[in-house]
Design an enzyme around this catalytic site. Structure first.
Site, PDB file in Angstrom:
ATOM      1  N   ASP A  13     -28.329 -58.716  40.281  1.00 57.48           N
ATOM      2  CA  ASP A  13     -27.830 -59.240  39.002  1.00 57.48           C
ATOM      3  C   ASP A  13     -26.813 -60.367  39.190  1.00 57.48           C
ATOM      4  OD1 ASP A  13     -29.297 -57.154  37.748  1.00 57.48           O
ATOM      5  OD2 ASP A  13     -27.627 -55.788  38.137  1.00 57.48           O
ATOM      6  N   LYS A  16     -29.628 -64.817  39.641  1.00 58.44           N
ATOM      7  CA  LYS A  16     -30.676 -65.532  40.393  1.00 58.44           C
ATOM      8  C   LYS A  16     -31.653 -66.227  39.457  1.00 58.44           C
ATOM      9  CE  LYS A  16     -31.862 -61.692  42.429  1.00 58.44           C
ATOM     10  NZ  LYS A  16     -30.760 -60.789  42.103  1.00 58.44           N
ATOM     11  N   GLY A  40     -35.404 -58.065  37.092  1.00 58.71           N
ATOM     12  CA  GLY A  40     -35.671 -58.571  35.744  1.00 58.71           C
ATOM     13  C   GLY A  40     -34.871 -59.814  35.484  1.00 58.71           C
ATOM     14  N   HIS A  41     -35.522 -60.837  34.947  1.00 56.81           N
ATOM     15  CA  HIS A  41     -34.728 -61.970  34.488  1.00 56.81           C
ATOM     16  C   HIS A  41     -35.206 -62.403  33.118  1.00 56.81           C
ATOM     17  CE1 HIS A  41     -37.682 -63.574  37.468  1.00 56.81           C
ATOM     18  NE2 HIS A  41     -38.067 -64.204  36.386  1.00 56.81           N
ATOM     19  N   THR A  42     -34.249 -62.836  32.336  1.00 56.09           N
ATOM     20  CA  THR A  42     -34.539 -63.176  30.944  1.00 56.09           C
ATOM     21  C   THR A  42     -34.840 -64.668  30.847  1.00 56.09           C
ATOM     22  OG1 THR A  42     -32.947 -61.493  30.361  1.00 56.09           O
ATOM     23  CG2 THR A  42     -33.602 -62.981  28.599  1.00 56.09           C
ATOM     24  N   GLN A 223     -33.149 -58.265  43.622  1.00 56.25           N
ATOM     25  CA  GLN A 223     -32.008 -57.403  43.978  1.00 56.25           C
ATOM     26  C   GLN A 223     -30.987 -58.211  44.793  1.00 56.25           C
ATOM     27  OE1 GLN A 223     -35.362 -55.750  44.761  1.00 56.25           O
ATOM     28  NE2 GLN A 223     -35.233 -55.439  42.577  1.00 56.25           N
ATOM     29  N   THR A 308     -32.896 -52.172  32.610  1.00 56.88           N
ATOM     30  CA  THR A 308     -32.653 -50.806  32.124  1.00 56.88           C
ATOM     31  C   THR A 308     -31.645 -50.750  30.981  1.00 56.88           C
ATOM     32  OG1 THR A 308     -30.899 -50.571  33.726  1.00 56.88           O
ATOM     33  CG2 THR A 308     -33.066 -49.807  34.422  1.00 56.88           C
ATOM     34  N   PRO A 311     -24.987 -50.070  31.435  1.00 57.40           N
ATOM     35  CA  PRO A 311     -23.775 -50.861  31.670  1.00 57.40           C
ATOM     36  C   PRO A 311     -23.539 -50.993  33.171  1.00 57.40           C
ATOM     37  CG  PRO A 311     -23.237 -48.751  30.611  1.00 57.40           C
ATOM     38  CD  PRO A 311     -24.721 -48.783  30.795  1.00 57.40           C
TER      39      PRO A 311
HETATM   40  P1  IMP Z   1     -34.890 -48.763  42.711  1.00 52.81           P
HETATM   41  O1  IMP Z   1     -35.063 -50.141  43.266  1.00 52.81           O
HETATM   42  O2  IMP Z   1     -35.408 -48.623  41.303  1.00 52.81           O
HETATM   43  O3  IMP Z   1     -35.434 -47.706  43.627  1.00 52.81           O
HETATM   44  O4  IMP Z   1     -33.320 -48.461  42.586  1.00 52.81           O
HETATM   45  C1  IMP Z   1     -32.488 -48.288  43.729  1.00 52.81           C
HETATM   46  C2  IMP Z   1     -31.107 -48.889  43.491  1.00 52.81           C
HETATM   47  O5  IMP Z   1     -31.209 -50.297  43.396  1.00 52.81           O
HETATM   48  C3  IMP Z   1     -30.439 -48.418  42.192  1.00 52.81           C
HETATM   49  O6  IMP Z   1     -29.041 -48.368  42.407  1.00 52.81           O
HETATM   50  C4  IMP Z   1     -30.737 -49.546  41.223  1.00 52.81           C
HETATM   51  O7  IMP Z   1     -29.789 -49.624  40.180  1.00 52.81           O
HETATM   52  C5  IMP Z   1     -30.652 -50.737  42.150  1.00 52.81           C
HETATM   53  N1  IMP Z   1     -31.464 -51.884  41.695  1.00 52.81           N
HETATM   54  C6  IMP Z   1     -32.798 -52.030  41.814  1.00 52.81           C
HETATM   55  N2  IMP Z   1     -33.190 -53.202  41.307  1.00 52.81           N
HETATM   56  C7  IMP Z   1     -32.077 -53.828  40.865  1.00 52.81           C
HETATM   57  C8  IMP Z   1     -31.830 -55.116  40.267  1.00 52.81           C
HETATM   58  O8  IMP Z   1     -32.728 -55.936  40.045  1.00 52.81           O
HETATM   59  N3  IMP Z   1     -30.533 -55.379  39.993  1.00 52.81           N
HETATM   60  C9  IMP Z   1     -29.523 -54.521  40.273  1.00 52.81           C
HETATM   61  N4  IMP Z   1     -29.706 -53.325  40.829  1.00 52.81           N
HETATM   62  C10 IMP Z   1     -30.979 -52.977  41.132  1.00 52.81           C
END
Ligand code: IMP
Length: 431
Positions: A13, A16, A40-42, A223, A308, A311
Site C-alpha cells: 500500500d 505503487k 489492489g489499485h484504484t 505488496q 479489503t 483500517p
Molecule cells: P495474503 O497475501 O492474503 O495471504 O495475506 C498475507 C499478509 O499480507 C496479510 O497481512 C495481508 O494483510 C498482507 N497483504 C497481502 N496483500 C497486501 C497488499 O496488497 N497490501 C498490503 N498488505 C497486503
C-alpha cells in the site's frame, strides 16, 4: 524509459498504483510478476472509480501491452470481473492483455482453505486478505497446482478429483468446515477456459522479442518487501517473493534485462494484517502518541485497504526497514509518496536504528519475536505548517520538508528520485 522494476518497500500500500500509472505512458510493456487478487489499485476512468487486482494499470494506455507473468496467481472469477468492468468502460482489454500459460489458478477451494485456516488460528491469525493466495502458492510448490495451460490437459479431471479429496479431508476432518463443491470448481475452470485461455501466451518469448526490439518494460510489483515470504516479517507475510529478484523468475527474464529498481515507500509507514511493526503509533484499537501523529496519518492519508477496506495501522517512517529493502532489492532510487500527509505536524520522526536487549542495532532481526521486542531509536525533525499538496518542484516545498528528504536519503543510503505530493498524476516531483 529504461527497463524498471517498481516495487513497494514497506508492508504494501505504498502508492505503487499511482507511480506505475504515471510511468506507464512512457513504457511499451507493463508486466506483473507475483501476487494476485490480494493486491489492489484504484483507477479513475472518467468519473468512475475502478479497483483492479490482477490487471496492471497500464491497461488504460492505447499502446501499452500488459502482461500477467507465471509468478502470479490468478482468480478466474475476479480477473474476468475486472476485464468486464474495463470492457464496459470501452477499454479493449483483450487486445492489450496477455496472461502467462504457466500462471497458477486460484480455485474456490483455495479461498475456502484460506478462510477456514484463519478461523482455526484464532488470535494467531495472519490477517490474510482471504483471497486464497497462501493455499494457491502452497499447491504450486507442492506440485499439485492447476495452471492456465492445464485447462486443456486430459488429466485435469483426475487432478481436480485428487485435489478435492485432499482439500475436503482437510476442510471437514481438520478445520471443521464445510466441504467444497466440485460444481463451484467446475464453474471457475469453465470460466477460465472460456475467457482467460484465449489470452494465454508464452510471456518470456514476448518479453524477449519486445526487449530486443528496443521496447521498454515496467515490471510491476505487488505488496511490499516486508511481506516477502523470505525477507519479510515471517510468518506475517504473503506467500510469494515480493522483492525485485522475483521479477526475473516471475516473468522469465534475465538480470541484464533490468536497468533500474524503483523502491516505492510512504513518507511514513502503514501495515494491514497482523505482525510486528516497530514504529506503530495507531491502529483500529486506538493507541496513539502524544502528538496524535498516527491518527493524523490514518485520517489525512485515508488509510483503509483498497482490497479489503480494513483500517491500516500507521506509524513513523522506519529507515531501518527501508535500508533493509534497499539492500535486498538493489534499489537504485526511492519514490516517496504521500509527503503531504505529514503537513501540519509539529514534528516528524525518523526511526534510524532499534534498541534490542540494551544494544543498538541497524538491521531488521530475522526473528519476528525479536523484531516485536525492539524499541525504535528516533531522530526528531521539525515539521511544517505549509501545504505541500500538489507541489511539482522541490523548491516549492518548505525547508523542513526538504530537510526530511535529505535525511531519508542519507540514512537509507539511496537517492530520492520521485516524490508524490497528492493523488493526481500531476502531483509529482522528479528529482
Ligand atoms: P495474503 O497475501 O492474503 O495471504 O495475506 C498475507 C499478509 O499480507 C496479510 O497481512 C495481508 O494483510 C498482507 N497483504 C497481502 N496483500 C497486501 C497488499 O496488497 N497490501 C498490503 N498488505 C497486503
Amino acid at each position: 524509459m529504461k527497463n524498471t522494476i517498481a516495487i513497494g518497500i514497506q508492508w504494501g500500500d505504498e502508492g505503487k498504483g499511482k507511480i506505475v500509472d504515471l510511468l506507464a505512458p512512457d513504457v511499451d510493456v507493463v508486466a506483473r510478476f507475483q501476487g494476485g487478487p490480494n493486491a489492489g489499485h484504484t483507477l479513475v476512468i472518467g468519473d468512475q472509480k475502478t479497483v483492479l487486482n490482477h490487471i496492471p494499470s497500464g491497461i488504460l494506455h492505447d499502446n501499452t501491452l500488459c502482461l500477467i507473468g507465471n509468478g502470479t496467481v490468478v482468480d478466474p472469477f475476479r480477473l474476468v470481473e475486472e476485464m468486464d468492468m474495463l470492457l464496459a468502460a470501452g477499454i479493449p482489454v483483450s487486445e492489450r492483455l496477455k496472461i502467462s500459460e504457466r500462471c497458477q489458478l486460484i480455485l474456490p477451494y483455495h479461498r475456502a482453505l484460506d478462510a477456514a485456516r484463519e478461523v482455526a488460528k484464532g488470535k494467531n491469525k495472519i490477517g490474510t486478505t482471504g483471497k486464497g493466495i497462501g493455499p494457491c502458492y502452497e499447491d504450486k510448490t507442492a506440485r499439485r497446482g492447476i495452471r492456465l495451460v492445464d485447462l486443456v490437459s486430459d488429466d485435469l479431471d483426475a487432478r481436480i478429483d485428487a485435489n478435492l479429496e485432499y482439500v475436503n479431508f482437510m476442510m471437514t476432518s481438520y478445520l471443521n468446515a464445510a466441504p467444497v463443491e466440485r460444481a463451484d470448481v467446475e464453474r471457475a475452470l469453465d470460466l477460465a477456459r472460456e475467457r482467460l485461455l484465449p489470452l494465454a501466451a508464452d510471456v518470456p518469448l514476448i518479453l524477449q522479442r519486445r526487449i530486443k526490439a528496443g521496447d521498454s518494460v515496467l515490471y510491476e510489483g505487488a505488496q511490499g518487501s516486508m511481506l516477502d515470504v523470505d525477507h519479510g516479517t515471517y510468518p506475517f507475510v504473503t506467500s510469494s517473493n515480493t522483492v525485485a529478484g522475483a521479477a526475473l523468475a516471475g516473468l522469465g527474464v534475465g538480470p541484464k534485462q533490468v536497468d533500474e529498481v524503483l523502491g516505492i515507500c510512504k513518507a511514513y509507514t502503514t501495515r494491514v494484517g497482523a505482525g510486528p511493526f516497530p514504529t506503530e503509533l495507531y491502529n483500529a484499537e486506538g493507541m496513539c502518541d502524544a502528538e496524535q501523529a498516527g491518527k493524523h496519518m490514518a485520517e489525512k492519508g485515508h488509510e483503509f485497504g483498497s482490497t479489503t477496506g480494513r483500517p491500516r495501522r500507521t506509524g513513523w517512517f522506519d529507515a531501518v526497514v527501508v535500508q533493509h529493502a534497499v539492500r535486498i532489492n538493489g534499489v537504485t532510487g526511492l519514490a516517496i509518496t504521500k509527503l503531504d500527509v505529514l503537513d501540519g505536524l509539529a514534528e516528524v520522526k525518523l526511526c534510524v536504528a532499534y534498541e534490542l536487549d540494551g544494544e543498538r542495532i541497524e538491521s531488521v532481526p530475522a526473528c519476528c519475536k525479536r523484531l516485536e521486542a525492539v524499541t525504535p531509536v528516533y531522530e526528531t525533525l521539525p515539521g511544517w505548517n505549509e501545504s505541500t499538496f500538489g507541489a511539482t518542484a522541490l523548491d516549492q516545498l518548505p525547508a523542513n520538508a526538504q530537510a526530511l528528504l535529505r535525511r531519508i536519503e542519507e540514512v537509507c543510503d539511496c537517492p530520492v528520485t520521485m516524490l508524490s505530493t497528492g493523488p493526481d498524476r500531476k502531483h509529482i516531483i522528479h528529482l
